[in-house]
Design an enzyme around this catalytic site. Structure first.
Site, PDB file in Angstrom:
ATOM      1  N   GLU A  23       1.013  -1.079  -0.111  1.00 45.53           N
ATOM      2  CA  GLU A  23       0.133  -0.080   0.282  1.00 45.53           C
ATOM      3  C   GLU A  23       0.822   1.186  -0.141  1.00 45.53           C
ATOM      4  OE1 GLU A  23      -3.351  -0.268   2.239  1.00 45.53           O
ATOM      5  OE2 GLU A  23      -3.916   1.536   2.248  1.00 45.53           O
ATOM      6  N   TYR A  34      -2.272  -2.994  13.214  1.00 46.02           N
ATOM      7  CA  TYR A  34      -2.892  -2.656  12.412  1.00 46.02           C
ATOM      8  C   TYR A  34      -4.467  -1.710  12.946  1.00 46.02           C
ATOM      9  CZ  TYR A  34      -5.543  -0.758   7.921  1.00 46.02           C
ATOM     10  OH  TYR A  34      -5.815   0.165   7.148  1.00 46.02           O
TER      11      TYR A  34
END
Ligand code: ZN
Ligand code: ZN
Length: 944
Positions: A7, A311
């Site tokens: 990402e 996360y």
């Protein structure tokens, strides 16, 4: 080649490093993009989204007749590349790839970015297998496991993300356009309206109204104090709260000795540790440590990308069975919380705490790597510590309190005292963030009599509900189903940035309030959470494949059409209402000169000031700093003396600059200058201020009569003051020029303010550039400049002064340019260099140069050199060039020293001439000798 697409660049680098193991990772640059390779694998990072959803072409014109704001509802959308370079790198690699693994973040947003990447790869390679790796932490275990068993992309999850993008674009663009056009606002001042943003803003506005409308109720608290063995404690009346003063006073009157213990009840209170962190819980806890929601999120993401925590965008408050809690504990053992971790291992609760929400995507936020304080720095460390301690707390035993409740009787009136003691700290040992104060009572037994020391009746008032802090608002949004874990803090950041709200706790600004109040009156659906909540639920159903993206988007379009039915019916009223309140937003209070309204005025990008609404009849105005320092807005505070709202400068990304009352600030910033006027004093200043004379400029514009009248001084004194004022005005002008000069030529530096430097210069009597040029360099170094800086600055100052003196002497600009090009820049050059030299260097005629020299000498008060004619000069030149050994170069040097004839050369002092011309003394002597021989030769030739 195996291609892995992450990402972000940072996660790409870490993933490459982990997967490469001991192999070396090579970093190759493809333009601005890094590609990490090892063996047959290439890893590259995106920049989050590399495409964005936008309307197809033709919808850009806001004022188009046929493409109205409503037409945006049905406008077709398309995906537009935003990061072309990254896209081309990815596609170049994808053409040659044998397989592709998408390794974006593991949530809806990440899945959507993955889907966008999938489409980009498919555009150039129709057959390559594309798989998906999912992980919740960028750590060796998670990453290797995720890449060992990659899965398919979750197209349903991505479709939910796509639906949200389209819906947010359509809602935001059409409503923003409609409202801004209605209120005649364009450019930077558009009024944005949004699907999640507006209901959130409405909550803040509604809370503010509740606070304003709140009428406090009085109530009374009755308590007594007593003591045992020197320990004083208090007990409250059994009626916790009296609403009636008379009843409270009667109870107080009946409270009399003897005070006796009726009953002692001991008990125990168990306090469970808190649940694991989901995003909201984390933001609330970080908020208590002073982190704003966007900042906490930014730091948490940073920690995630560097492998320190899992996360941080998660809705889960239950550790999944797959999470190796022992492994996490071992990680924590390597940090400075090692002892805590060992303690937790020895006292671990049967099963960790769990919250109400379970979801399958990510585990709750927990540490994944061993952080060190020195490495992370203060901010990241505090967030890391919070996550570590929370994790430890969820595995720790309960805290246990021993409680005691003592019932007392005082002349028949019942009182209660309570005490609590932390018997076993349990999880509080590792999680010290919430308060845990002991409230100890001495040991008491029934039947005991105690002294009645004091009886206290307190009057209290009920309090309005508090304003929302960022973290409380995030929690409330979650309760109402507004936004998602990953968007809530962004919505709040946007409200702040658009200046709809300010402060923390959050308060609406006037515009924010005007927009919401008008919408609430005419199109309440936009401000209520119901519709948005319905859409959020629909999007969840897309994820579960119960609805399709198209279905949900089309449903949202129907909703929006209904909203526009309401809006369009009231467009004009909405516009008027918002404009009316925003006028109010600029009005700061009464004009001191005429009683009209003082308003903040913005004049394009160039300036802003405060002016009177009765202009041009009243020209009262106040300066404001240039908009580069921030846009002036009024705040809620009001000056007691002038009844003017305080003004603040706000600038994106900068701390706001509070000016306070603009008139107070105007007066105080001009006071110092006014006091420079001789014979002025505080009495006179006070009388002038009463007549709205606040500056030297105001003063200097007065007539002697009106000044004598206003300041209550004699006509004589008034004239003296005016003369003084015009001198000070001149001084201020020179100082301001000096200040600008210093600012322009002295580079800014940390810990040194340029205004501080000019202040020191003033104190040494250096008030202008000429003074600076002539100043003793030690004054400049004393003011905080380096020696080299001072030297350079003085050089610049001298050049400017020289230039100015020459212009003032009357030398035309065109000639001045020629002199400057020949490095003749100082007035002294004109007085001491020979005109012949000036003429040869500049190419200006001798006649012109003589005229210039005479003009400069006159202003310098120096006697101009005697003229020699052009013919004489030509003759001398010929004769000089005829001297053996002479050339043009030597001649120019001689001219510089004023030697223009052989006679002058012959009669010169050799060492002095050598010094003045820079010609070696030997050469000078040879030239002089040659000139003498030539003279003798000439003379003898003449005789013969
Ligand atoms: Zn006025
Ligand atoms: Zn004031």
């Amino acid at each position: 080649m195996h291609l892995i697409i992450a990402e972000k660049n940072l996660s790409a680098a870490r993933i490459a490093q982990i997967l490469a193991g001991r192999e070396r990772v090579a970093q190759k640059k493809d333009g601005p993009i890094s590609v990490y390779t090892f063996g047959a694998t290439a890893v590259v990072g995106l920049k989050g989204h590399v495409v964005e959803v936008d309307f197809v072409e033709g919808y850009a014109d806001w004022r188009s007749e046929e493409r109205t704001p409503r037409s945006l509802i049905e406008a077709p959308t398309t995906k537009v590349p935003t990061e072309k370079k990254i896209i081309s790198t990815i596609q170049r690699l994808a053409r040659q790839a044998s397989d592709v693994i998408i390794a974006t973040d593991f949530d809806t947003e990440g899945e959507l970015i993955g889907k966008e990447t999938f489409d980009l790869v498919r555009q150039v390679n129709r057959t390559v297998p594309i798989l998906r790796a999912r992980f919740s932490a960028i750590t060796p275990q998670e990453i290797t496991a995720a890449f060992r068993t990659p899965t398919e992309l979750d197209f349903a999850l991505a479709a939910a993300g796509e639906a949200r993008q389209v819906i947010d674009l359509v809602w935001g663009a059409s409503l923003t356009r409609f409202i801004s056009l209605a209120a005649k606002r364009g450019g930077k001042n558009i009024l944005s309206v949004g699907r999640v943003q507006s209901p959130t803003l409405a909550m803040i506005v509604d809370r503010e109204k509740e606070i304003e409308e709140f009428s406090p109720q009085k109530y009374w608290l009755l308590s007594l104090t007593t003591e045992k063995a020197g320990e004083v404690f208090s007990a409250r009346h059994e009626v916790a709260r009296f609403d009636d003063r008379a009843l409270a006073e009667a109870a107080k009157a009946r409270t009399r000795p003897p005070l006796s213990v009726k009953e002692v009840k001991e008990g125990e209170k168990v306090e469970r540790p808190p649940a694991p962190f989901d995003t909201t819980g984390f933001l609330v806890a970080a908020g208590r440590l002073g982190f704003s929601a966007p900042n906490a999120m930014r730091v948490a993401e940073d920690l995630y990308m560097n492998g320190f925590i899992s996360y941080p965008r998660t809705d889960n408050t239950v550790y999944p069975p797959s999470l190796n809690l022992d492994g996490v504990l071992r990680t924590v053992e390597q940090t400075e919380f090692g002892e805590h971790a060992l303690w937790v291992r020895g006292h671990r609760r049967a099963s960790p705490t769990r919250g109400k929400k379970t979801s399958t995507d990510h585990p709750p936020i927990h540490p994944t790597g061993a952080g060190r304080r020195e490495v992370l720095g203060d901010e990241r460390w505090r967030i890391y510590e919070l996550v570590v301690r929370r994790f430890l707390a969820t595995l720790s035993p309960d805290a246990r309190w021993s409680t005691v409740k003592v019932s007392l009787d005082a002349g028949g009136e019942p009182y209660v005292a309570t005490g609590a003691r932390l018997a076993e700290p349990g999880w509080r040992k590792v999680y010290p963030y919430s308060r845990s104060e002991d409230n100890l009572l001495p040991s008491l037994s029934p039947g005991e009599t105690l002294p009645l020391k004091d009886v206290l009746l307190e009057e209290k008032e009920t309090q309005p509900p508090p304003r929302y802090t960022q973290s409380r608002l995030i929690q409330r949004m979650e309760d109402l189903g507004l936004g998602t874990k990953s968007t809530r803090h962004e919505v709040i950041a946007k409200l702040l940035q658009r200046r709809y709200v300010e402060g923390n706790p959050l308060r609406p600004t006037l515009v924010g309030r005007a927009v919401i109040e008008s919408l609430e009156r005419h199109a309440a659906t936009i401000t209520q959470p119901d519709m948005t909540r319905t859409l959020e639920a629909d999007m969840q159903e897309i994820k579960q494949k119960k609805q399709t993206r198209e279905g949900v988007v089309s449903e949202s379009r129907q909703m929006l059409h209904r909203v526009f039915d309401e809006l369009e019916a009231h467009g004009q009223e909405i516009g008027k209402e918002i404009m009316g309140s925003t006028e109010e937003e600029r009005t700061i209070g009464p004009c001191p000169a005429c009683g009209g309204d003082l308003r903040i005025r913005q004049m394009g990008p160039g300036g802003q000031f405060i002016g009177c609404s009765r202009y041009p009849e009243c020209d009262f105005n106040l300066n404001l700093p240039s908009p580069q320092w921030g846009k002036a807005v009024k705040t809620a505070e009001v000056c007691r003396e002038h009844a003017l709202s305080h003004v603040r400068l706000v600038r994106k990304g900068a701390r706001p600059w509070d000016i306070g009352c603009p008139l107070c600030s105007h007066i105080s910033s001009n006071r110092e200058a006014l006091l420079l006027v001789p014979h002025i004093n505080d009495d006179i200043l006070g009388r002038l201020a009463a007549k709205h004379i606040y500056t030297v400029t105001d003063l200097s514009r007065m007539s002697p009569e009106s000044l004598a009248d206003a300041a209550a001084v004699s006509a004589e004194d008034a004239k003296r003051l005016l003369a003084g004022a015009s001198d000070v005005l001149l001084l201020l002008r020179r100082r301001s020029e000096l200040r600008k000069f210093v600012r322009a030529h002295l580079p800014p530096k940390r810990g040194r303010s340029q205004s501080g430097i000019t202040r020191i210069l003033y104190s040494h009597g250096i008030n202008d550039i000429r003074g600076l040029a002539a100043a003793d360099p030690s004054l400049l170094t004393g003011a905080g400049m380096k020696e080299s800086e001072a030297e350079l600055l003085q050089q610049e100052a001298r050049a400017l002064c020289g230039d100015r003196a020459l212009r003032e002497a009357g030398i035309p600009a065109a000639s001045l340019k020629r002199y400057r090009e020949a490095s003749i820049a100082k007035p002294e050059d004109f007085c001491f260099l020979h005109p012949a030299y000036l003429s040869t260097r500049t190419g200006l005629s001798l006649e012109t140069v003589y005229r210039h020299v005479e003009m400069v000498c006159k202003t310098m008060g120096v006697k101009p050199p005697a003229r020699i004619s052009k013919a004489a000069l030509e003759e001398g030149r010929g004769a000089l060039l005829a001297i053996p050994g002479m050339d043009e170069k030597l001649l120019e040097k001689l001219y510089r020293a004023g030697v223009v004839t052989p006679h002058a050369l012959r009669t010169a002092e050799a060492p002095a001439l050598a010094a003045a011309t820079g010609i070696p003394v030997e050469t000078v002597r040879q030239l002089m000798a040659a000139a003498s021989r030539g003279e003798r030769h000439n003379r003898s030739a003449g005789k013969g």
